[in-house]
Design a protein around this motif. Structure first.
Motif, PDB file in Angstrom:
ATOM      1  N   ASP A  64       0.845  -1.189   0.000  1.00  0.00           N
ATOM      2  CA  ASP A  64       0.000   0.000   0.000  1.00  0.00           C
ATOM      3  C   ASP A  64       0.888   1.250   0.000  1.00  0.00           C
ATOM      4  O   ASP A  64       1.639   1.473   0.949  1.00  0.00           O
ATOM      5  CB  ASP A  64      -0.886  -0.005   1.248  1.00  0.00           C
ATOM      6  N   PRO A  65       0.826   2.086  -1.037  1.00  0.00           N
ATOM      7  CA  PRO A  65       1.712   3.265  -1.093  1.00  0.00           C
ATOM      8  C   PRO A  65       1.469   4.254   0.042  1.00  0.00           C
ATOM      9  O   PRO A  65       2.404   4.902   0.507  1.00  0.00           O
ATOM     10  CB  PRO A  65       1.394   3.889  -2.457  1.00  0.00           C
ATOM     11  N   TRP A  66       0.217   4.358   0.509  1.00  0.00           N
ATOM     12  CA  TRP A  66      -0.060   5.265   1.622  1.00  0.00           C
ATOM     13  C   TRP A  66       0.649   4.794   2.891  1.00  0.00           C
ATOM     14  O   TRP A  66       1.191   5.597   3.654  1.00  0.00           O
ATOM     15  CB  TRP A  66      -1.564   5.359   1.878  1.00  0.00           C
ATOM     16  N   LEU A  67       0.628   3.497   3.120  1.00  0.00           N
ATOM     17  CA  LEU A  67       1.326   2.945   4.279  1.00  0.00           C
ATOM     18  C   LEU A  67       2.821   3.208   4.172  1.00  0.00           C
ATOM     19  O   LEU A  67       3.473   3.615   5.147  1.00  0.00           O
ATOM     20  CB  LEU A  67       1.051   1.445   4.372  1.00  0.00           C
ATOM     21  N   PHE A  68       3.366   2.974   2.992  1.00  0.00           N
ATOM     22  CA  PHE A  68       4.797   3.180   2.767  1.00  0.00           C
ATOM     23  C   PHE A  68       5.160   4.643   3.005  1.00  0.00           C
ATOM     24  O   PHE A  68       6.178   4.953   3.652  1.00  0.00           O
ATOM     25  CB  PHE A  68       5.149   2.772   1.332  1.00  0.00           C
ATOM     26  N   LEU A  69       4.348   5.547   2.507  1.00  0.00           N
ATOM     27  CA  LEU A  69       4.605   6.976   2.677  1.00  0.00           C
ATOM     28  C   LEU A  69       4.554   7.385   4.149  1.00  0.00           C
ATOM     29  O   LEU A  69       5.353   8.207   4.602  1.00  0.00           O
ATOM     30  CB  LEU A  69       3.599   7.792   1.867  1.00  0.00           C
ATOM     31  N   ASP A  70       3.606   6.818   4.881  1.00  0.00           N
ATOM     32  CA  ASP A  70       3.535   7.110   6.319  1.00  0.00           C
ATOM     33  C   ASP A  70       4.799   6.681   7.049  1.00  0.00           C
ATOM     34  O   ASP A  70       5.254   7.343   7.984  1.00  0.00           O
ATOM     35  CB  ASP A  70       2.340   6.385   6.948  1.00  0.00           C
ATOM     36  N   VAL A  71       5.357   5.562   6.628  1.00  0.00           N
ATOM     37  CA  VAL A  71       6.554   5.032   7.282  1.00  0.00           C
ATOM     38  C   VAL A  71       7.760   5.926   7.033  1.00  0.00           C
ATOM     39  O   VAL A  71       8.557   6.199   7.941  1.00  0.00           O
ATOM     40  CB  VAL A  71       6.831   3.590   6.797  1.00  0.00           C
ATOM     41  N   VAL A  72       7.922   6.406   5.801  1.00  0.00           N
ATOM     42  CA  VAL A  72       9.143   7.137   5.453  1.00  0.00           C
ATOM     43  C   VAL A  72       9.063   8.634   5.741  1.00  0.00           C
ATOM     44  O   VAL A  72      10.109   9.292   5.894  1.00  0.00           O
ATOM     45  CB  VAL A  72       9.513   6.921   3.971  1.00  0.00           C
ATOM     46  N   ALA A  73       7.859   9.204   5.830  1.00  0.00           N
ATOM     47  CA  ALA A  73       7.711  10.662   5.895  1.00  0.00           C
ATOM     48  C   ALA A  73       8.452  11.324   7.064  1.00  0.00           C
ATOM     49  O   ALA A  73       9.179  12.307   6.856  1.00  0.00           O
ATOM     50  CB  ALA A  73       6.233  11.047   5.912  1.00  0.00           C
ATOM     51  N   PRO A  74       8.293  10.848   8.312  1.00  0.00           N
ATOM     52  CA  PRO A  74       8.992  11.539   9.408  1.00  0.00           C
ATOM     53  C   PRO A  74      10.506  11.555   9.236  1.00  0.00           C
ATOM     54  O   PRO A  74      11.162  12.569   9.496  1.00  0.00           O
ATOM     55  CB  PRO A  74       8.565  10.743  10.646  1.00  0.00           C
ATOM     56  N   GLY A  75      11.082  10.431   8.803  1.00  0.00           N
ATOM     57  CA  GLY A  75      12.522  10.376   8.607  1.00  0.00           C
ATOM     58  C   GLY A  75      12.994  11.315   7.513  1.00  0.00           C
ATOM     59  O   GLY A  75      14.064  11.932   7.623  1.00  0.00           O
ATOM     60  N   VAL A  76      12.195  11.449   6.458  1.00  0.00           N
ATOM     61  CA  VAL A  76      12.536  12.385   5.376  1.00  0.00           C
ATOM     62  C   VAL A  76      12.549  13.814   5.905  1.00  0.00           C
ATOM     63  O   VAL A  76      13.445  14.600   5.578  1.00  0.00           O
ATOM     64  CB  VAL A  76      11.546  12.248   4.209  1.00  0.00           C
ATOM     65  N   LEU A  77      11.584  14.155   6.735  1.00  0.00           N
ATOM     66  CA  LEU A  77      11.535  15.503   7.291  1.00  0.00           C
ATOM     67  C   LEU A  77      12.734  15.771   8.190  1.00  0.00           C
ATOM     68  O   LEU A  77      13.309  16.870   8.170  1.00  0.00           O
ATOM     69  CB  LEU A  77      10.231  15.699   8.067  1.00  0.00           C
TER      70      LEU A  77
ATOM     71  N   GLU B  31      -2.232   9.849   6.213  1.00  0.00           N
ATOM     72  CA  GLU B  31      -2.393  11.158   6.838  1.00  0.00           C
ATOM     73  C   GLU B  31      -1.113  11.648   7.510  1.00  0.00           C
ATOM     74  O   GLU B  31      -0.913  12.857   7.636  1.00  0.00           O
ATOM     75  CB  GLU B  31      -3.558  11.128   7.824  1.00  0.00           C
ATOM     76  N   ILE B  32      -0.258  10.752   7.939  1.00  0.00           N
ATOM     77  CA  ILE B  32       1.054  11.171   8.425  1.00  0.00           C
ATOM     78  C   ILE B  32       1.819  11.824   7.277  1.00  0.00           C
ATOM     79  O   ILE B  32       2.428  12.895   7.432  1.00  0.00           O
ATOM     80  CB  ILE B  32       1.843   9.975   8.990  1.00  0.00           C
TER      81      ILE B  32
END
Length: 276
Positions: free
Chosen positions: A114-127, A204-205
């Motif tokens: 699920d791309p949304w799940l993947f994006l939620d996982v990586v987003a905080p670290g990217v920021l 949403e993250i």
């Protein structure tokens, strides 16, 4: 005037190694470590993160460079070989993020994630990596704002090494690198705190990351003196920030209205169960 920070960290076999490169690589490594930890908690595998990075990193660098070159094309038409000279900077964050997003879509489809799940996982670290990466700009004497005074910088209670390093082109400059780094770091802390306390819908993250970063970047970009411009004097990053901010809020609202009961994920559940 006190000595400024040397942007060269050390030499290795005659090759100068810049602080910019060290800081960027460190940010990527930390972001990967964070993503790996979260991936395990949500039913993904660490290999998913590492394999994605192996594809995304080189393509993101190419995207970041192309974005920068395309919106500042004239000097590169005069000396095309400089397109490949990234050692002195010239990488645009938005270009890298766009390229990485394209890789992510292809990668998650191929691996049935699920791309949304993947994006939620990586987003905080990217920021977090973006917050750290801005210090690479500091070392390179770039991403600075308009002229200011030493008194103003001292009024911000900044360490002397920052104040001294903000003396660029014969004047003290607004430390816009620091403003963006601080904004990104605050956003990272908020995302991590909210992720632990609240139940979100999947994606949403990530949407929070997009909205937070683009909102701050819109205003900080307006202070910079090295912006890339569209025709008519419109700053590229400000326009893109506005589009991303409105887009993130619109998608957030639409997904909530369409399916108000969907959850972000259940920890320790298999990823195939998390597909929407």
């Amino acid at each position: 005037m006190a000595a400024q920070v040397n942007r060269v960290a050390f030499e290795l076999f005659g090759l100068q190694i810049y602080w910019y490169a060290i800081i960027i690589v460190s940010g990527i490594a930390i972001a990967l470590w964070m993503a790996n930890r979260e991936a395990v908690r949500v039913g993904l595998k660490e290999d998913d993160m590492t394999n994605f990075l192996l594809w995304a990193l080189p393509i993101a660098i190419i995207g970041a460079r192309l974005y920068y070159v395309l919106f500042d094309l004239e000097p590169y038409l005069a000396d095309p070989i400089q397109i490949f000279n990234t050692r002195s900077g010239g990488l645009a964050i938005y270009g890298g993020l766009i390229a990485a997003a394209i890789v992510l879509i292809v990668y998650t489809r191929h691996h049935f994630i699920d791309p949304w799940l993947f994006l939620d996982v990586v987003a905080p670290g990217v920021l977090f990596a973006q917050a750290l990466g801005r210090w690479g700009n500091f070392m390179n004497h770039e991403a600075f704002g308009g002229e200011t005074t030493r008194q103003f910088l001292e009024g911000l209670h900044l360490p002397q090494f920052i104040i001294n390093n903000m003396y660029i082109d014969g004047a003290f400059r607004q430390p816009t690198f620091l403003y963006e780094s601080t904004w990104s770091l605050i956003g990272f802390i908020l995302l991590i705190a909210l992720r632990k306390k609240w139940t979100f819908k999947r994606g949403e993250i990530f949407l929070g990351y997009v909205a937070w970063y683009s909102f701050g970047r819109f205003f900080i970009e307006g202070m910079r003196t090295d912006s890339l411009y569209l025709f008519g004097g419109i700053r590229v990053s400000q326009m893109l920030s506005l589009i991303l901010f409105v887009g993130a809020l619109t998608v957030f609202y639409y997904r909530r209205k369409k399916n108000p009961t969907i959850k972000r994920y259940e920890r320790n559940q298999g990823v195939n169960q998390a597909l929407l």
